[in-house]
Motif scaffolding. Structure first.
Motif, PDB file in Angstrom:
ATOM      1  N   LEU A  28       1.684  -3.816  12.210  1.00  0.00           N
ATOM      2  CA  LEU A  28       2.002  -3.421  10.841  1.00  0.00           C
ATOM      3  C   LEU A  28       3.504  -3.230  10.658  1.00  0.00           C
ATOM      4  O   LEU A  28       4.195  -2.718  11.539  1.00  0.00           O
ATOM      5  N   ALA A  62       0.881  -7.029   5.073  1.00  0.00           N
ATOM      6  CA  ALA A  62       0.745  -5.689   4.497  1.00  0.00           C
ATOM      7  C   ALA A  62       2.037  -4.903   4.683  1.00  0.00           C
ATOM      8  O   ALA A  62       2.610  -4.886   5.778  1.00  0.00           O
ATOM      9  N   SER A  74      -4.429  -1.320   5.177  1.00  0.00           N
ATOM     10  CA  SER A  74      -3.417  -2.282   5.606  1.00  0.00           C
ATOM     11  C   SER A  74      -3.790  -2.932   6.928  1.00  0.00           C
ATOM     12  O   SER A  74      -3.639  -4.154   7.099  1.00  0.00           O
ATOM     13  N   ALA A  76     -10.807  -3.508   2.031  1.00  0.00           N
ATOM     14  CA  ALA A  76     -10.068  -4.701   2.450  1.00  0.00           C
ATOM     15  C   ALA A  76     -10.916  -5.957   2.256  1.00  0.00           C
ATOM     16  O   ALA A  76     -10.420  -7.000   1.807  1.00  0.00           O
ATOM     17  N   TYR A 127      -3.711 -10.995   5.809  1.00  0.00           N
ATOM     18  CA  TYR A 127      -2.762 -10.570   4.783  1.00  0.00           C
ATOM     19  C   TYR A 127      -1.500  -9.991   5.396  1.00  0.00           C
ATOM     20  O   TYR A 127      -1.549  -9.386   6.470  1.00  0.00           O
ATOM     21  N   ALA A 165       0.854  -1.194   0.000  1.00  0.00           N
ATOM     22  CA  ALA A 165       0.000   0.000   0.000  1.00  0.00           C
ATOM     23  C   ALA A 165       0.885   1.237   0.000  1.00  0.00           C
ATOM     24  O   ALA A 165       1.849   1.326   0.767  1.00  0.00           O
ATOM     25  N   ARG A 175      -4.725  -6.864   7.362  1.00  0.00           N
ATOM     26  CA  ARG A 175      -3.940  -7.732   8.247  1.00  0.00           C
ATOM     27  C   ARG A 175      -4.864  -8.596   9.106  1.00  0.00           C
ATOM     28  O   ARG A 175      -4.577  -9.778   9.335  1.00  0.00           O
ATOM     29  N   LEU A 190       3.425  -1.060   4.043  1.00  0.00           N
ATOM     30  CA  LEU A 190       2.992   0.303   3.774  1.00  0.00           C
ATOM     31  C   LEU A 190       4.191   1.194   3.453  1.00  0.00           C
ATOM     32  O   LEU A 190       5.179   1.203   4.196  1.00  0.00           O
TER      33      LEU A 190
END
Length: 296
Positions: free
Chosen positions: A64, A40, A30, A250, A38, A7, A34, A42
């Motif tokens: 993240l 992610a 993101s 998402a 997923y 992203a 998650r 950024l």
């Protein structure tokens, strides 16, 4: 790998009358992705200031990856004044330039991202409206030719250049926009104003694999796998709608990756968007059990 999401774009703090909360569409997307399983990554930037410190701490709390979130002394961490209206009518007053406008990416970093192997690349209009951001986007689009490109318009006042929007629509594989944005694209690009015709003509003209028009509390219109559906929304007591569209995005992505039928994708995305709208802030806590429990 389809469960790896890259992203690009703004990280900012949403400033409400009584609180300040972390947000920005790429970050929100993101975080919600998650929770759906997923990985992610950024790409953004924050300032060397208190909000920048808080951003990095909050992102760590959310699990993240901050590897590509840069720190800068050039600009302050981004903010957006949130003015809540009736229903889903929310207005944002965004301060620019902000730290995320300083993002730069080296050849070594591009190679790292290529080696990581994202299956999806998410981007919007706001970050790309400044030349520096557009240059970063262009470089990544060129470096990731096999990624599925997800363009979430998220048009904001002063950030709705018809030339830019038209270019990004043409470079996308999957597109998400709301009713107001549909009308903007209709006027600028000559696509039909009616939802189903808009979606079908967009696929024909630009080669999209899927497109969704969000309709606020009324649900959404979606075309995927050649099939079109309009799915009703879910009635909830709305705390604020900030971040609900990013949660929806998402869920939309997840349904596409899972190869669900379009009706199932639309219903799931409507549920998650409604759940997030029922709680304050763009990234409230939620789990899949709660999503399933939402009823009309």
């Amino acid at each position: 790998m389809t469960n790896r999401l890259l992203a690009l774009g703004e990280v900012l703090w949403d400033v409400f009358d009584q609180s300040t909360r972390l947000g920005g569409a790429p970050l929100n997307l993101s975080a919600h992705a998650r929770r759906l399983g997923y990985e992610a990554l950024l790409i953004s930037a924050v300032g060397n200031d208190e909000l920048g410190d808080r951003t990095m701490a909050k992102m760590a709390d959310l699990g993240l990856n901050t590897t590509f979130v840069q720190r800068t002394s050039q600009f302050e961490t981004g903010t957006a004044r949130v003015e809540l209206g009736l229903g889903d009518q929310t207005r944002f007053v965004i301060s620019r330039p902000a730290a995320y406008d300083s993002v730069d990416i080296s050849g070594e970093q591009v190679k790292q991202i290529q080696d990581w192997g994202p299956g999806w690349f998410y981007f919007g209009t706001l970050f790309s409206q400044r030349p520096e951001g557009k240059a970063v986007l262009d470089r990544l689009l060129e470096a990731l030719p096999v990624c599925t490109k997800f363009y979430d318009l998220n048009l904001r006042p002063g950030g709705d250049s018809a030339e830019l929007v038209g270019e990004l629509l043409a470079r996308a594989d999957v597109v998400k926009l709301n009713e107001e944005e549909l009308q903007t694209v209709h006027k600028a690009m000559g696509l039909p104003a009616a939802k189903e015709q808009f979606c079908r003509e967009g696929l024909k003209r630009y080669g999209w694999s899927a497109v969704c028009v969000t309709l606020g509390e009324r649900g959404c219109a979606m075309l995927s796998g050649g099939e079109y559906t309009e799915a009703e929304g879910y009635a909830v007591h709305v705390a604020d709608t900030v971040g609900a569209g990013d949660a929806f995005a998402a869920a939309f992505l997840h349904g596409l990756v899972s190869k669900w039928h379009v009706a199932r994708i639309a219903a799931f995305a409507n549920r998650l968007g409604a759940l997030v709208a029922s709680r304050p802030g763009a990234i409230p806590d939620w789990d899949l059990h709660e999503v399933v429990q939402i009823a009309r």
